[in-house]
Design an enzyme around this catalytic site. Structure first.
Site: not given
Length: 257
Positions: A135, A138-139, A209, A216
């Site tokens: 994840h 991905e950022h 990030e 999130e």
């Protein structure tokens, strides 16, 4: 050295053998001649075997060539099944680097183009000591590349197009990136492709990030979907990859070693 007479007297019957082949060569006038006759017989008997072996080898080579031809031509043409009411055109191809691509043409929407890339790896493939790394990466891919090092340059291109949109998500087995563009599609696609060629992964973007991933996680942790998933993870086999904390947080990702 003792000389050898080809016409030396021999027994009435001489039988010689070769790999199960036996032949009476007594009628020949000499040992030399008998040897010649026997070798001639051996050649006659074994020639069909050699021919059969050669035919088998040739057939194997032909079959191999046909398989390679099929895989590189017909095998790459995938039939796409669609609804009779779907007016869009589809075509599936495989690039030279083995990336499989589906092309879609929609003549009812000529104002926008879009592209998506599904990377065949997700959170289930993470090491157990780095929960959430898929994840997090991905950022990070959105934070520039070696060719386009400016951070958020890609998102700026998408926004400038007016109707453009971009996002990404990480699942258990894939990570999906996508964008739509209303104008500068070729330029946006060029910047997008560099995500997967030479991402920058700059140090000055890492902690920012990390905080985005943490935010999130905190936002999603109260949702009913997340609670259900957390319960399933808790009840699953402790050695199964679903035990991993797929979203990640500063605590699980901020490793110094």
């Amino acid at each position: 050295m003792e000389s050898f007479d080809h016409d030396h007297e021999l027994p009435d019957k001489v039988t010689v053998g070769y790999h199960g082949l036996e032949e009476d060569v007594s009628a020949a006038p000499s040992l030399y001649r008998r040897s010649q006759l026997f070798l001639q017989r051996v050649r006659q008997e074994t020639r069909p075997r050699h021919i059969a072996s050669a035919v088998l080898i040739c057939a194997s080579v032909i079959v191999f060539i046909i398989i390679i031809w099929y895989l590189t031509t017909l095998g790459s043409k995938v039939e796409i099944i669609k609804s009779d009411r779907d007016s869009r055109l589809y075509r599936a191809i495989t690039l030279d680097n083995s990336v499989r691509v589906t092309l879609v043409s929609d003549f009812n929407d000529n104002q926008q183009s879009a592209c998506g890339v599904a990377v065949a790896t997700g959170s289930l493939y993470e090491p157990r000591d780095l929960n959430g790394i898929a994840h997090f990466l991905e950022h990070m891919l959105f934070m520039g590349s070696e060719k386009y090092p400016e951070e958020n340059y890609f998102e700026q291109l998408v926004i400038q197009d007016g109707n453009g949109y971009t996002n990404a998500y990480t699942t258990d087995e894939i990570t999906d990136y996508f964008f739509s563009s209303g104008g500068k599609f070729n330029k946006t696609l060029s910047v997008f492709s560099q995500f997967f060629i030479k991402p920058r992964l700059a140090n000055d973007s890492i902690y920012r990030e990390l905080k985005a991933v943490e935010s999130e996680w905190k936002r999603e942790m109260g949702s009913e979907d997340w609670k259900e998933w957390g319960l399933l993870r808790h009840l699953s086999n402790p050695n199964h990859p679903t035990q991993k904390f797929s979203t990640g947080s500063i605590e699980t990702l901020n490793k110094t070693d």
